[in-house]
Design an enzyme around this catalytic site. Sequence first.
Site, PDB file in Angstrom:
ATOM      1  N   HIS A  46     -18.182 -41.643  -4.533  1.00  0.00           N
ATOM      2  CA  HIS A  46     -19.573 -41.405  -4.927  1.00  0.00           C
ATOM      3  C   HIS A  46     -20.208 -40.310  -4.063  1.00  0.00           C
ATOM      4  CE1 HIS A  46     -23.558 -42.347  -6.502  1.00  0.00           C
ATOM      5  NE2 HIS A  46     -23.994 -42.355  -5.253  1.00  0.00           N
ATOM      6  N   GLU A  68     -14.807 -42.422  -9.370  1.00  0.00           N
ATOM      7  CA  GLU A  68     -15.896 -43.377  -9.135  1.00  0.00           C
ATOM      8  C   GLU A  68     -15.987 -44.374 -10.294  1.00  0.00           C
ATOM      9  OE1 GLU A  68     -20.744 -43.277  -8.403  1.00  0.00           O
ATOM     10  OE2 GLU A  68     -19.720 -41.566  -9.315  1.00  0.00           O
ATOM     11  N   ASN A 448      11.933 -35.011  10.156  1.00  0.00           N
ATOM     12  CA  ASN A 448      13.308 -35.012  10.661  1.00  0.00           C
ATOM     13  C   ASN A 448      13.802 -36.438  10.893  1.00  0.00           C
ATOM     14  OD1 ASN A 448      14.838 -32.733  10.837  1.00  0.00           O
ATOM     15  ND2 ASN A 448      14.217 -32.176  12.891  1.00  0.00           N
TER      16      ASN A 448
END
Length: 710
Positions: A46, A68, A448
């Site tokens: 919002h 919303e 990694n």
Amino acid sequence: MDVSQYLEIFIDETKEHLQSLNTQILNLEQDAENMDTINEIFRAAHSLKGMAGTMGYKRMQNLTHDMENVFSEVRNGNIKVKANMIDILFQCLDALEEYLDTIQSTADEGTNENEHLIAALNKILKGEDGADGDATPAKEAKKEEAKEEAKAEAAAPASGDNWTKIKLGDSERSVIAEAQAQGKNVFGMTVFIQDSCILKAARAFLVFKAVEDLGEILVSEPSAQDIEDEKFEFDFSLIVITEHELDELIKAASAVSEIDHAVGAPVSLDAQAQEGDEPAEEASEEHAKEASEEPAEETKPAVVSPKTAPAAKQDAKKPAAGKPVVNRTVRVDIEKLDSLMNLVSELIIAKNSLVSITSNSESEVSSSTQFNEQIEYLESVTTNLHESVMKVRMVPIESVLQKFPRMIRDLQKKLGKQMELYMTGEDTELDRTVVDEIGDPLMHLLRNSADHGLESAEIRKERGKPEVGSIHLDAYQDGNNVVIDVKDDGNGIDVEAVRDKAIERGIITPEQAENMSDKDIIDLLFLPSFSTAKKVTDVSGRGVGLDVVKSKIESLSGEVEVKSKLGVGSTWTIRLPLTLAIIQALMVIVGNEKYAISLGSIQTIENIHKSDIKLVQAKEVIHLRGTVIPLIRLDEVLDIPQESEKDDLIVCIVKKGDKLAGLVVSELIGQQEIVIKSLGKLINKCKFISGATILGDGEVALILDANALI
């Protein structure tokens, strides 16, 4: 209404809302019924919708409006949270971050409507299952399309004429003309980076470094700042003045990892002039168009005369050239500001006292005593002031770490492995300039660990490990440093495989390998392009890019090291200084010159008799409290005329990780708080000089980097 003045606030607050959304959507995935989490997501969506609408960013407003709406229905109990909804929400989050990046670069949200996401959100609103069949393929199609476009762009300028589009000012033209008159070569070159490269800015930095070793970069397109901020595609162009040949420059640039190729040609001022003087009227129209479209430029007049168009256009784009909000603002607690104000007040009192003493010359003795007292008081105030300013510059590294749980979640799905990320020390504080730079190296180490560190669930089960792999990211303060550990309980590093690969590539000989410790072998992973991976994935490759991680950390005056045990796991340790501005240093004399060594790296100071110095493999060492420590004679390293050797030597024992070394100095001056000044390009080839400082008598002393000396 002119809203451009609020752009910085908008970007700052949008970033906070996106971080909050990221965290809350992850929480929602774990607990789909938690109303507090649902309310938080609704409020963030919002707020974003309102802010985007106020700023005039309609596409961003439309997307957050639909988000919303979905959460309004979830709050009312009309829709249940499902797995596919979480995936769509994360895609929406990525789209919002893309909008934000574009706004930071251009003050405009771009043209991406994200129709597939809006359609997916509307399907959820209608009670349908959502976007498993629609959103993802659409997104993948867009990704493929973007990749094809990037490849086409990279292939198009293969002739290397991109550099000819660089606009040269009068000063640059005169420099080129003078260089050519002196018989120097002036080349334009365009460098293309592989489109699979993750750290583009770091690769570009290494290219700049390689080219500057051969000549002087007069101008770059995009600018060095834009390249540092990764605001460029997969190519950049340079104008270089050099005494070397073009093929040497191209070879140096192409030698950097993940550089696809580089092309160039000699610069002709006539040709450059024609290119640079392309229709000014067109530029004027373009500028007028930009001025009408971009909110950040509404305060600029839209009428531009043809003659001044290029310059005006450049000025108009200045707000978009950097990322001022993200990099240059720090939110400060009011108590810290109160402390600063009090200290400045004390500073004014100290100044007034000194003025009073110098104007009142009744008694030289009493004036001298008062003067010394005030100097001590002033010293105390400035030290406290420094500490307070440092606290203002310090920010928690939480802002960097918040994005990693989401990244691990995505990797878990992509790699088909089960893993958990555990983080501690998010409230550990670091200098803001350092925090902004460590995100990419940490991301690379985590990827990694996830890709090549952790084994598959089947192999872990066979080895008696829990099926869910663990990755730990721990941050903590250690003296004047902040330490960040990235640890996994995976396979660890196969030292034998690294040794064999190094011998195979000719990096070391079999004889050298015999005499190298496991730690020395593992350190080979930090060499450019070194990898032991059986196959290179788009996630990471053990060793691929670790040279960039090391370069980035060392550019922040830090260090990185790894400890690993085969079958048990690996720990990557990054050690960073709290600040890059002011440090406590030990001032020493070598020959007749003064130098500074950071106190943070000094363990002890010893007096060693020359008879205690032994030779091991033709290198000087001392035996100190059960440890063999190599000696480094600074007069030899710094090429200072040697004095006649004394019987007793002053040795500063410095430490880098597990390594110790003894720096031999002529005299000790004492401890001093020094301000670090950059030397820029003046001494760019001397790795062990990290900067300079100005002493009280106006003399300049160089600062020695103990890490580079060891």
